[in-house]
Motif scaffolding. Sequence first.
Motif, PDB file in Angstrom:
ATOM      1  N   THR A 113       9.464  -9.199  42.667  1.00 15.92           N
ATOM      2  CA  THR A 113       8.666  -8.511  41.046  1.00 15.92           C
ATOM      3  C   THR A 113       7.572  -8.254  42.599  1.00 15.92           C
ATOM      4  O   THR A 113       7.263  -6.467  42.274  1.00 15.92           O
ATOM      5  CB  THR A 113       7.743  -9.704  40.020  1.00 15.92           C
ATOM      6  N   LEU A 114       6.780  -8.951  43.242  1.00 14.62           N
ATOM      7  CA  LEU A 114       5.949  -8.991  43.975  1.00 14.62           C
ATOM      8  C   LEU A 114       6.489  -8.067  45.248  1.00 14.62           C
ATOM      9  O   LEU A 114       5.708  -7.250  45.673  1.00 14.62           O
ATOM     10  CB  LEU A 114       5.480 -10.599  44.779  1.00 14.62           C
ATOM     11  N   ALA A 115       7.811  -8.261  45.421  1.00 13.09           N
ATOM     12  CA  ALA A 115       8.450  -7.680  46.759  1.00 13.09           C
ATOM     13  C   ALA A 115       8.488  -6.477  46.625  1.00 13.09           C
ATOM     14  O   ALA A 115       8.670  -5.289  48.079  1.00 13.09           O
ATOM     15  CB  ALA A 115       9.634  -8.119  47.266  1.00 13.09           C
ATOM     16  N   GLN A 116       9.015  -5.280  45.372  1.00 13.91           N
ATOM     17  CA  GLN A 116       8.534  -4.260  44.740  1.00 13.91           C
ATOM     18  C   GLN A 116       7.502  -3.683  44.396  1.00 13.91           C
ATOM     19  O   GLN A 116       7.460  -2.889  43.191  1.00 13.91           O
ATOM     20  CB  GLN A 116      10.152  -4.218  43.543  1.00 13.91           C
ATOM     21  N   GLN A 117       6.493  -4.197  44.899  1.00 11.06           N
ATOM     22  CA  GLN A 117       4.878  -4.081  44.243  1.00 11.06           C
ATOM     23  C   GLN A 117       4.789  -4.100  43.241  1.00 11.06           C
ATOM     24  O   GLN A 117       4.109  -2.807  43.005  1.00 11.06           O
ATOM     25  CB  GLN A 117       4.446  -3.208  45.358  1.00 11.06           C
ATOM     26  N   ARG A 118       5.308  -4.339  42.409  1.00 15.43           N
ATOM     27  CA  ARG A 118       5.033  -4.664  41.017  1.00 15.43           C
ATOM     28  C   ARG A 118       4.159  -5.773  40.635  1.00 15.43           C
ATOM     29  O   ARG A 118       3.917  -6.595  41.138  1.00 15.43           O
ATOM     30  CB  ARG A 118       5.853  -5.117  40.323  1.00 15.43           C
ATOM     31  N   GLU A 119       3.090  -5.669  39.300  1.00 11.03           N
ATOM     32  CA  GLU A 119       2.266  -6.908  38.682  1.00 11.03           C
ATOM     33  C   GLU A 119       2.841  -6.887  38.345  1.00 11.03           C
ATOM     34  O   GLU A 119       2.654  -8.536  38.085  1.00 11.03           O
ATOM     35  CB  GLU A 119       0.930  -5.359  39.019  1.00 11.03           C
ATOM     36  N   ARG A 120       3.631  -6.143  37.559  1.00 18.52           N
ATOM     37  CA  ARG A 120       4.555  -7.415  35.671  1.00 18.52           C
ATOM     38  C   ARG A 120       6.038  -7.093  35.810  1.00 18.52           C
ATOM     39  O   ARG A 120       6.504  -6.280  36.825  1.00 18.52           O
ATOM     40  CB  ARG A 120       3.548  -6.027  34.799  1.00 18.52           C
ATOM     41  N   PRO A 121       6.975  -8.441  35.917  1.00 15.61           N
ATOM     42  CA  PRO A 121       8.014  -8.709  36.017  1.00 15.61           C
ATOM     43  C   PRO A 121       8.938  -7.604  34.921  1.00 15.61           C
ATOM     44  O   PRO A 121       8.322  -7.114  34.503  1.00 15.61           O
ATOM     45  CB  PRO A 121       8.028  -9.875  35.652  1.00 15.61           C
TER      46      PRO A 121
END
Length: 360
Positions: A113-121
Motif C-alpha cells: 500500500t505504502l510503496a504505491q503511495q496510497r494511504e488506504r489499502p
Amino acid sequence: MAPLAQDVLRYEDWLRRQCDVVETDLRFKHKRMRKDPHVFLRATYFRWAKRVNCFAANCLDAPSVLAIGDCHVENFGTWRDAEGRQVWGVNDFDDAAVMPYALDLVRLASSATLAQQRERPAPAVCAAILDGYMEGIQQPRPILLEQGHPWFGKLLQELTDNTRDFWQSLEDSEPADVPRKIVRLFKRALPAKAMLERISPRRRGGGGLGRPRYSALATWNGGAIVREAKALVPSSWDWAREHKTATSRFISVATGAYRSPDPFLHVSGGFILRRIAPESRKLELADVTRAGNGPQLLRAMGRDVGSIHAAHKRAPEVLEHVRHMPKGWLVDCVRHSTAFVLEDYETWLGLAPQDDVQRS
C-alpha cells in the motif's frame, strides 16, 4: 520525549549490545527515514512489532509459525540454487521469529500500500496477497523462474539490465581496514585459489542499516566474484517482546522445507555470508506494476510467504483460522497499520531537526 523517539533510542541501545554498530550508518538511516512513508516502514520494523497491538490486536491470537517478521515488497529477490536454477522469493530473514502467521500478511500488504503511495489499502492488493498465501500454504514449493513461471523470466529480461552498474559500483568501492576476523570469514567463504582483492564497507537495506556489512571482491578462474558479510543479530520481534534469550532464526527459515536455498548462504562467526551477483536481484514493485504484472507479483509474494509458513507444520490450523476470519479482515488491519505508520512518519518529520535522535 515522544514514544517513537524513545523506542528508537531503546532499540538502538539494544542493537549496540548485539554487534559493533556503525554509527555513521545509523545517522544515515535516520535521514533516510524522512524520505517517504515506505522507507520509514522498512527502517522501523522494531517499532511496528512493538506496537502491533495498536493496529492488529485481533491477529495476535492467530496460530504462530516460524515467520519472516519484516515482510515487505522489497524483501524478495532472485538467486541460483545448488542446481543453478534461478529461484525467486523472500531473500532476507534477519527478523525471522515465531509469531502469529497473520502479521506477515498485514505487514506485506501495508508495504504494498505504502510503496504505491496510497494511504488506504486497495482491496485488490489484499485479495491478491491472500489468494497467493492460501495457494502457498496448501501447495508449498519454491518459485523456479524457468519452470512454471515464464512471465517472471520474461519480466526480468524486459527490466533494465543492471550488470554494468553492479560491477562498476564494486570497482568504485573504497577498500577499508577491517577486523582480522572479517578477512578470515571471507577467505573461508571464497573458492580455493581465489585471490582476495579488496574488502569494502557496504551500505544497503533499510532496517539493517547500522549493522556491520562488508563486500569482498576477489578474482577466481579469470574473472571477478563477490561475497557479502552482514552482522547477524536476534530478531527485532524478540526485542519488541522483551525476550531475554533470543537467538536468530535466520538459517532455519532460509533453508526451510519448501525452499530451494542459495548454496552460498550460511552463517559463520556472527555474520551472514552470501554470494552476490548481477542476476541475484530484486524486482521493484513499481517497475513490475508499470509492466502490467503488479497483481501477479503480489500473488506470488503471498504464495511464497505461505510456502515459508507451511514448513512450520501448522498449515491445517492456519487454514482453519483464515477461513474463520471475518470478511475484509486483512483490509481492515492494513488500514489501521498504514495509518499508524503514517502518523509515526509525520511525528518523525517533526523530530530530530539535525536528522538524528540524540541519546539522552
